[in-house]
Design an enzyme around this catalytic site. Structure first.
Site, PDB file in Angstrom:
ATOM      1  N   ASP A   1       0.809  -1.231   0.000  1.00  0.00           N
ATOM      2  CA  ASP A   1       0.000   0.000   0.000  1.00  0.00           C
ATOM      3  C   ASP A   1       0.837   1.274   0.000  1.00  0.00           C
ATOM      4  OD1 ASP A   1      -2.133  -1.768   0.355  1.00  0.00           O
ATOM      5  OD2 ASP A   1      -2.017  -1.589   2.536  1.00  0.00           O
ATOM      6  N   GLU A   2       2.042   1.204  -0.533  1.00  0.00           N
ATOM      7  CA  GLU A   2       2.913   2.391  -0.544  1.00  0.00           C
ATOM      8  C   GLU A   2       2.529   3.362  -1.653  1.00  0.00           C
ATOM      9  OE1 GLU A   2       4.102  -0.717  -0.974  1.00  0.00           O
ATOM     10  OE2 GLU A   2       5.502  -1.194   0.646  1.00  0.00           O
TER      11      GLU A   2
ATOM     12  N   ASN B   1      -4.757 -10.605  -4.547  1.00  0.00           N
ATOM     13  CA  ASN B   1      -4.983 -10.455  -3.111  1.00  0.00           C
ATOM     14  C   ASN B   1      -4.647  -9.080  -2.567  1.00  0.00           C
ATOM     15  OD1 ASN B   1      -2.371 -11.278  -3.867  1.00  0.00           O
ATOM     16  ND2 ASN B   1      -1.855 -11.846  -1.786  1.00  0.00           N
TER      17      ASN B   1
ATOM     18  N   HIS C   1      -3.983  -2.143  -6.246  1.00  0.00           N
ATOM     19  CA  HIS C   1      -3.241  -0.923  -6.570  1.00  0.00           C
ATOM     20  C   HIS C   1      -4.279   0.106  -6.963  1.00  0.00           C
ATOM     21  CE1 HIS C   1       0.517  -2.884  -6.538  1.00  0.00           C
ATOM     22  NE2 HIS C   1       0.470  -3.431  -7.718  1.00  0.00           N
TER      23      HIS C   1
ATOM     24  N   LYS D   1       2.495   1.978  -5.042  1.00  0.00           N
ATOM     25  CA  LYS D   1       3.240   1.446  -6.201  1.00  0.00           C
ATOM     26  C   LYS D   1       2.447   1.601  -7.490  1.00  0.00           C
ATOM     27  CE  LYS D   1       3.395  -2.491  -4.234  1.00  0.00           C
ATOM     28  NZ  LYS D   1       2.837  -2.084  -2.937  1.00  0.00           N
ATOM     29  N   GLY D   2       1.104   1.422  -7.380  1.00  0.00           N
ATOM     30  CA  GLY D   2       0.247   1.530  -8.563  1.00  0.00           C
ATOM     31  C   GLY D   2       0.389   2.908  -9.191  1.00  0.00           C
TER      32      GLY D   2
HETATM   33  P1  GDP Z   1      -0.193   0.084  -3.841  1.00  0.00           P
HETATM   34  O1  GDP Z   1      -0.816  -1.251  -3.668  1.00  0.00           O
HETATM   35  O2  GDP Z   1       1.209   0.158  -3.376  1.00  0.00           O
HETATM   36  O3  GDP Z   1      -0.367   0.638  -5.221  1.00  0.00           O
HETATM   37  O4  GDP Z   1      -0.968   1.085  -2.866  1.00  0.00           O
HETATM   38  P2  GDP Z   1      -2.549   1.281  -2.693  1.00  0.00           P
HETATM   39  O5  GDP Z   1      -3.148   1.657  -3.975  1.00  0.00           O
HETATM   40  O6  GDP Z   1      -3.114   0.137  -1.952  1.00  0.00           O
HETATM   41  O7  GDP Z   1      -2.570   2.489  -1.676  1.00  0.00           O
HETATM   42  C1  GDP Z   1      -2.078   3.719  -1.953  1.00  0.00           C
HETATM   43  C2  GDP Z   1      -3.187   4.743  -1.747  1.00  0.00           C
HETATM   44  O8  GDP Z   1      -2.631   6.021  -1.704  1.00  0.00           O
HETATM   45  C3  GDP Z   1      -4.191   4.786  -2.877  1.00  0.00           C
HETATM   46  O9  GDP Z   1      -5.440   5.144  -2.377  1.00  0.00           O
HETATM   47  C4  GDP Z   1      -3.618   5.857  -3.799  1.00  0.00           C
HETATM   48  O10 GDP Z   1      -4.599   6.488  -4.617  1.00  0.00           O
HETATM   49  C5  GDP Z   1      -3.087   6.810  -2.795  1.00  0.00           C
HETATM   50  N1  GDP Z   1      -1.928   7.584  -3.194  1.00  0.00           N
HETATM   51  C6  GDP Z   1      -0.828   7.223  -3.901  1.00  0.00           C
HETATM   52  N2  GDP Z   1       0.073   8.218  -3.896  1.00  0.00           N
HETATM   53  C7  GDP Z   1      -0.468   9.224  -3.160  1.00  0.00           C
HETATM   54  C8  GDP Z   1      -0.002  10.521  -2.748  1.00  0.00           C
HETATM   55  O11 GDP Z   1       1.104  10.938  -3.030  1.00  0.00           O
HETATM   56  N3  GDP Z   1      -0.858  11.252  -1.963  1.00  0.00           N
HETATM   57  C9  GDP Z   1      -2.092  10.830  -1.587  1.00  0.00           C
HETATM   58  N4  GDP Z   1      -2.854  11.623  -0.852  1.00  0.00           N
HETATM   59  N5  GDP Z   1      -2.543   9.602  -1.937  1.00  0.00           N
HETATM   60  C10 GDP Z   1      -1.747   8.833  -2.706  1.00  0.00           C
END
Ligand code: GDP
Length: 425
Positions: free
Chosen positions: A13-14, A38, A41, A16-17
Site C-alpha cells: 500500500d505504498e 490479493n 493498486h 506502487k500503482g
Molecule cells: P499500492 O498497492 O502500493 O499501489 O498502494 P494502494 O493503492 O493500496 O494504496 C495507496 C493509496 O494512496 C491509494 O489510495 C492511492 O490512490 C493513494 N496515493 C498514492 N500516492 C499518493 C499521494 O502521493 N498522496 C495521496 N494523498 N494519496 C496517494
C-alpha cells in the site's frame, strides 16, 4: 536493454500503482511477476479511479503490453472481470499477455484459505482469503495447474485428481466438509480457458525478443519488502517473494537486465493484516491520519478491515530498501502530513535492552519500541506543487531527513493520488 522494477519498501500500500502508472508512460511493457489478486493498486487518472488487483498498472496506456508472468497466482475469473470492467468504463482495450507457464488459482484454493483462517481462529494471519497461500503451497509441492494444462483435458483432469486426493482427506477429516471431485471443476475451468485463450502466449520469448530490440520493461511488485517470506516479518508475510530480486524469476528475464530498482516508500506507515508494527498509533490520532490518507482503503473495504496506521519507520524502510536493492526511492503521500504541527519519525528501535537501527527478526520485533524524533510540520496544502524547491522548507527538510535515514536518493515525491501530482528531483 533496460528493465526497471517498481517495488514496495514497506508493508504494501505504498502507492506502487500510482508510481508504476507514472513510469509506464516511458515503457513498452509492464509486468506482474508475483502475487495474485490479493491486494489492490489504486490508480486515479483521466478515466476515473480504479483498483487493479491482478492487471498490471500499464493498462491505461493503449500502446503498453501488460504481461502476467509465470510467477503470478492467476485467478482467471478475476483477470477477465477486471479487464471487462476497464473496457466498460471507457478505458481503451489494453494489450494483455498471460504466460502459458503461470499457474491457476483454483476454486478450492480459495475454500482452503477460508477454512484454514476459520480453523486458526485467534491465531489467524489476516489472509485476504483469495486462495494465495494454498495456491503457492500447491505450486511448491508440485500439485499446481499451469495455464497450458487448461488446453489439454486429459492432463488437466489428471493434475486435478492428483491434487484432490490429499485435499479430500483434509476437507473431510480436518474441516468436516464433503470431498471434491475433479469432474465438478472441469466444465467451469474449460469455460474460463476459452475466454483466456486470446491472451495466452510464451512470455519468455516475448521478453527475449523485447530485450533484443532494446525495449523498456517495467516490473511491478505487489505488497512490500516486509511481507517477503524470507526477508519480511514471517509468518505475517505473503506467499511469494515481493523483492525485485525475484522479478527475473517470476517474469523470466536475465537478472542482469534489471538496471533500476525504484523503492516506493510512504511518508508515514500503514499496513493491513496482523503482525508486529512498531510505529503503530491508535485512537483519534490514527483515525485522523487514516482519514486524511484515504487509507480506509479499497483493500480494507474488500476484507472489512481498515489499515493500521503509524509514523514513518526509518528502521523498517531502510531495511526494506536494502533488501529490495533500491537504486532510487519514490516517497508517496507527503501531502497527507500537511495537517500536523510536528511529525514523529522513528529512527531506531529499543528491543531486549538495546537500541538498534538494524531491523530485527520477528521474534525480537514483537517487543520492539520506537525511538522517535520530531520534525517540524509545514501546515499547508502541497498537492498543487510540482517543483521540489517550491515545497515549504519544512516539507523539503522532511524529505531530506528521510533520504538521509534510508540512505537512498529520493528521486520522486508524490503529493497526491493523481498521475500529475508528482515531483521529479
Ligand atoms: P499500492 O498497492 O502500493 O499501489 O498502494 P494502494 O493503492 O493500496 O494504496 C495507496 C493509496 O494512496 C491509494 O489510495 C492511492 O490512490 C493513494 N496515493 C498514492 N500516492 C499518493 C499521494 O502521493 N498522496 C495521496 N494523498 N494519496 C496517494
Amino acid at each position: 536493454m533496460s528493465i526497471t522494477a517498481v517495488v514496495g519498501a514497506n508493508w504494501g500500500d505504498e502507492g506502487k500503482g500510482k508510481i508504476t502508472d507514472v513510469l509506464a508512460a516511458q515503457s513498452r511493457y509492464v509486468v506482474r511477476y508475483q502475487g495474485g489478486s490479493n491486494a489492490g493498486h489504486t490508480i486515479i487518472n483521466q478515466f476515473g479511479k480504479f483498483a487493479l488487483h491482478l492487471l498490471p498498472s500499464g493498462v491505461f496506456y493503449p500502446e503498453v503490453v501488460n504481461v502476467i508472468g509465470p510467477g503470478v497466482a492467476l485467478n482467471v475469473q478475476d483477470f477477465l472481470r477486471e479487464r471487462e470492467e476497464l473496457v466498460s468504463r471507457g478505458v481503451p482495450e489494453p494489450i494483455l499477455r498471460v504466460s502459458n507457464r503461470a499457474q491457476i488459482v483454483l476454486p478450492y484454493h480459495k475454500w482452503f484459505d477460508e477454512l484454514e483462517e476459520e480453523r486458526l481462529g485467534e491465531r489467524k494471519f489476516g489472509s485476504t482469503k483469495s486462495g494465495i497461500a494454498p495456491f503457492y503451497a500447491d505450486k511448491y509441492v508440485k500439485l499446481g495447474v499451469q495455464v497450458a494444462d487448461l488446453y489439454n483435458v486429459p492432463r488437466l483432469k489428471a493434475r486435478l485428481e492428483s491434487s484432490l486426493e490429499a485435499k479430500s482427506v483434509l476437507l473431510q477429516h480436518l474441516y468436516g466438509k464433503p470431498a471434491i471431485q475433479a469432474d465438478e471443476l472441469i466444465d467451469g475451468l474449460l469455460e474460463d480457458a476459452e475466454r483466456l485463450k486470446p491472451f495466452v502466449c510464451d512470455t519468455s520469448v516475448l521478453f527475449q525478443e523485447a530485450l533484443a530490440r532494446g525495449e523498456r520493461i517495467l516490473m511491478e511488485g505487489q505488497l512490500g519488502a516486509l511481507r517477503d517470506p524470507d526477508h519480511g516479518i514471517y509468518p505475517y508475510s505473503t506467499s511469494s517473494s515481493t523483492l525485485s530480486g525475484f522479478a527475473p524469476v517470476g517474469a523470466g528475464v536475465p537478472p542482469y537486465a534489471i538496471k533500476k530498482v525504484v523503492a516506493v516508500v510512504k511518508a508515514y506507515s500503514s499496513c493491513v493484516g496482523a503482525g508486529p508494527f512498531v510505529t503503530e498509533i491508535s485512537g483519534e490520532e490514527a483515525d485522523e491520519l487514516r482519514r486524511r490518507g484515504g487509507d480506509a482503503g479499497e483493500y480494507g473495504a474488500t476484507t472489512g478491515r481498515s489499515r493500521r496506521m503509524g509514523w514513518f519507520d526509518a528502521v523498517a524502510t531502510r531495511y526494506g530498501c536494502i533488501v529490495q536493492g533500491a537504486t532510487e526511492a519514490a516517497l508517496t503521500n507527503l501531502d497527507v502530513l500537511g495537517y500536523l504541527d510536528e511529525i514523529p519519525v522513528c529512527t531506531a528501535y529499543r528491543t531486549d535492552g538495546e537500541t538498534t537501527t538494524h531491523f530485527p527478526v520477528t521474534a525480537r520485533l514483537e517487543h520492539a519500541m520506537p525511538v522517535l524524533e520530531k520534525l517540524p510540520g509545514w501546515r499547508s496544502d502541497i498537492s498543487g506543487i510540482r517543483k521540489f524547491d517550491e515545497l515549504p522548507v519544512n516539507a523539503q527538510h522532511y524529505v531530506l531527513r528521510i533520504e538521509k535515514l534510508i540512505d537512498v536518493p529520493i528521486r520522486w515525491v508524490s503529493v497526491g493520488p493523481k498521475r500529475e501530482q508528482i515531483i521529479e528531483r
